[in-house]
Design an enzyme around this catalytic site. Structure first.
Site, short mmCIF file in Angstrom:
data_model
loop_
_atom_site.label_atom_id
_atom_site.label_comp_id
_atom_site.label_asym_id
_atom_site.label_seq_id
_atom_site.Cartn_x
_atom_site.Cartn_y
_atom_site.Cartn_z
N CYS A 17 -65.69 37.33 19.99
CA CYS A 17 -66.85 37.18 18.76
C CYS A 17 -67.65 38.40 18.75
O CYS A 17 -68.02 38.96 17.73
CB CYS A 17 -67.59 36.08 19.12
SG CYS A 17 -66.84 34.70 19.19
N ASP A 36 -67.30 31.57 -8.64
CA ASP A 36 -67.58 30.49 -9.46
C ASP A 36 -67.72 29.36 -8.39
O ASP A 36 -67.72 28.21 -8.66
CB ASP A 36 -66.64 30.01 -10.45
CG ASP A 36 -65.11 29.79 -9.88
OD1 ASP A 36 -65.13 30.13 -8.61
OD2 ASP A 36 -64.21 29.36 -10.43
C1 BEZ Z 1 -64.65 34.84 22.66
O1 BEZ Z 1 -65.13 35.14 21.55
O2 BEZ Z 1 -64.17 35.71 23.38
C2 BEZ Z 1 -64.15 33.39 22.94
C3 BEZ Z 1 -65.03 32.42 22.70
C4 BEZ Z 1 -64.64 31.16 23.21
C5 BEZ Z 1 -63.17 30.93 23.46
C6 BEZ Z 1 -62.50 32.11 23.81
C7 BEZ Z 1 -63.09 33.27 23.64
#
Ligand code: BEZ
Length: 210
Positions: free
Chosen positions: A45, A130
């Site tokens: 993430c 829209d």
């Molecule tokens: C990650 O962002 O690294 C991750 C988050 C949840 C599960 C596995 C990886």
């Protein structure tokens, strides 16, 4: 029931790292990329949000606003943001929604029990001016998304919203496109430049927006 292409993107009110928003008011008449991630302070993430920030100029050039969401609380989003900047070199330039009560996650069906817990998977919704949903994709938690692909899809969506063409496999902005199969070759030849008929149903033409 899950959302389908052409459905209206559900509206919601939420707290974000840029303050409280009403989604439709925040989005107004721009395009939007609403994307979920599983959790703050996680490695994949962190790279995804940094990459989205790096593409801020590309999104802006396409009149597109990015907005992320996870079920983590706003304090965690604020605490994590400096890590994203430090690790990726990109300061966040888009809001992250805090969705601890799962309002957004449930509206957009972003929690998949088969993925292990009650956090969001990696969903993406591309939403038109829209407010109709034009593209969805869902990746598992273990696989980071390709944000160049999301930009590429926006280019295709914006082109095909304006012109009766489709874009072939691996197309990128500026490449030749395909005249709509619904159009006769005669009409397509009159409307587009440099028509090449490979098959009666496959007619390449120059990008009409170029
Ligand atoms: C990650 O962002 O690294 C991750 C988050 C949840 C599960 C596995 C990886």
């Amino acid at each position: 029931m899950s959302l389908r292409l052409g459905d209206t993107a559900p509206n919601f009110k939420a707290t974000t790292t840029d303050g409280d928003i009403d989604f439709h008011e925040w989005k107004k008449d721009s395009w939007a990329v609403l994307f979920s991630h599983p959790a703050d302070f996680t490695p994949v993430c962190t790279t995804e949000l940094g990459r989205t920030a790096a593409l801020g100029g590309e999104f802006a050039a396409r009149n597109t606003k990015a907005i992320a969401v996870s079920v983590d609380p706003i304090e965690d989003h604020h605490g994590w943001a400096p890590d994203i900047a430090e690790v990726t070199g990109n300061e966040l330039n888009f809001p992250i929604i805090a969705d601890p009560d799962r309002t957004v996650a449930e509206l957009y069906d972003m929690i998949h029990p088969g993925e292990g817990d009650t956090s969001t998977v990696r969903s993406v919704f591309v939403i038109a001016p829209d407010n109709s949903i034009r593209m969805t994709l869902t990746y598992p938690k273990s696989t980071g998304r390709n944000f160049d692909e999301i930009i590429r899809v926006i280019d295709s969506l914006q082109l095909t919203a304006e012109h009766t063409v489709a874009t072939p496999a691996d197309w990128n902005k500026g490449d030749r496109v395909i005249a709509s199969p619904a159009m006769s070759t005669e009409d397509a030849r009159a409307r587009f430049a440099n028509l090449e008929e490979v098959k009666p149903y496959l007619r390449y033409v120059d990008d009409p927006s170029a």
